[in-house]
Design a protein around this motif. Structure first.
Motif, short mmCIF file in Angstrom:
data_model
loop_
_atom_site.label_atom_id
_atom_site.label_comp_id
_atom_site.label_asym_id
_atom_site.label_seq_id
_atom_site.Cartn_x
_atom_site.Cartn_y
_atom_site.Cartn_z
N ASP A 127 17.35 13.74 49.56
CA ASP A 127 16.03 13.83 48.93
C ASP A 127 16.05 13.09 47.59
O ASP A 127 15.18 13.24 46.74
CB ASP A 127 15.59 15.28 48.73
N LYS A 128 17.13 12.27 47.45
CA LYS A 128 17.27 11.37 46.30
C LYS A 128 18.16 10.21 46.71
O LYS A 128 18.74 10.21 47.81
CB LYS A 128 17.88 12.12 45.11
N GLU A 163 11.91 8.60 48.97
CA GLU A 163 12.87 8.10 47.98
C GLU A 163 13.47 6.74 48.33
O GLU A 163 13.42 5.81 47.53
CB GLU A 163 13.97 9.14 47.76
#
Length: 289
Positions: A127-128, A163
């Motif tokens: 998630d990054k 992302e």
């Protein structure tokens, strides 16, 4: 996995994927992706039948007669692999884990790119952005990528497809070919960043999934754990109603995902962990040729 195990597995994957890319994918890859990038070459006077959209208005104004920009096929491409390293990839009930298949597919694509004199880069994401490997050429670079594929440990377990797409749009200024390898389990809408990215780059989606995601086996009471959130619950798989609801959810989800790809002209394939990914990639390449 200790150093010796990593070296052994790197060598195994190198032998397998290098042979595949050399003997099977070389011509298919070239015809499927070469010519997608065009570079400016020169300007010349406008001729009848030329596309007016190619007119260079600055040169035209200077010489008081129409000139057009001439483009030629780029001799080399930049290939970027966007690789999902979230928790949901650490799952597999048929032959291998999703993460293991992703690693093999990524390695095969990387060797195919190198053999066609293209640069290859990688973005690991959850998630990054977990790690960015800038595009380069050469066997040493490829082996470094494979080692990272096998032994990379993400800081986060969750997934956010926004992302990597936003990161790529910002970091890659010139057009490139993008392979996004994921199971595409995400709780966020990624249509907008995909639209922006696909307008600038040639994006291909490669979905890797497990057959149990499509259809639950009838094995009675089953404890399931969400690999990304840690949520646990029990499911009675002997219930036909529950199995049908699970199947319906999968079909609905896949239809929605395909709709997102179609809206953005993104070529895509879905490969189960017990399937031959070579056949799937060849079908993809032939469709693009």
């Amino acid at each position: 996995m200790d150093t010796q195990d990593i070296i052994k597995k790197v060598r195994t994957i190198e032998i397998k994927t290098r042979k595949l890319s050399a003997n099977i994918f070389a011509g298919q890859y070239h015809s499927a992706f070469k010519g997608r990038g065009m570079a400016f070459s020169e300007v010349r006077e406008y001729q009848f039948g030329d596309d007016v959209r190619d007119i260079d208005w600055n040169v035209t104004a200077r010489f008081h007669r129409p000139y057009i920009k001439v483009f030629e096929e780029e001799r080399e491409l930049t290939v970027m692999l966007l690789i999902d390293v979230s928790g949901s990839l650490d799952f597999g009930t048929h032959r291998q884990m999703k993460s293991e298949m992703v690693a093999e597919i990524a390695a095969t694509l990387a060797f195919s790119a190198i053999q066609n004199n293209d640069k290859i880069g990688v973005v690991f994401f959850s998630d990054k952005i977990e790690k960015y490997i800038p595009p380069k050429k050469g066997r040493k670079h490829i082996l470094y990528i494979i080692r990272e594929l096998l032994d990379f440990h993400a800081e986060s377990r969750r997934t956010d497809l926004n992302e990597p797409l936003e990161f790529l749009s910002n970091v890659m200024k010139r057009r490139c070919t993008v392979f996004m390898l994921s199971d595409f389990y995400t709780r966020t809408d990624f249509l907008s960043p995909l639209t922006i990215c696909s307008r600038k780059h040639d994006v291909v989606a490669v979905q890797v999934y497990d057959k149990c995601a499509a259809e639950l086996p009838d094995v009675g009471l089953m404890k399931v754990v969400d690999a990304e959130t840690g949520h646990e619950q029990y499911i009675d798989t002997s219930s036909r109603k529950i199995r049908q609801a699970h199947r319906d959810y999968w079909i609905k989800r896949q239809t929605a995902l395909q709709d997102v790809f179609n809206k953005n002209n993104v070529d895509s394939i879905s490969i189960a962990t017990d399937e031959d990914y070579v056949k799937s990639l060849l079908i993809l390449f032939k469709q693009r040729s």
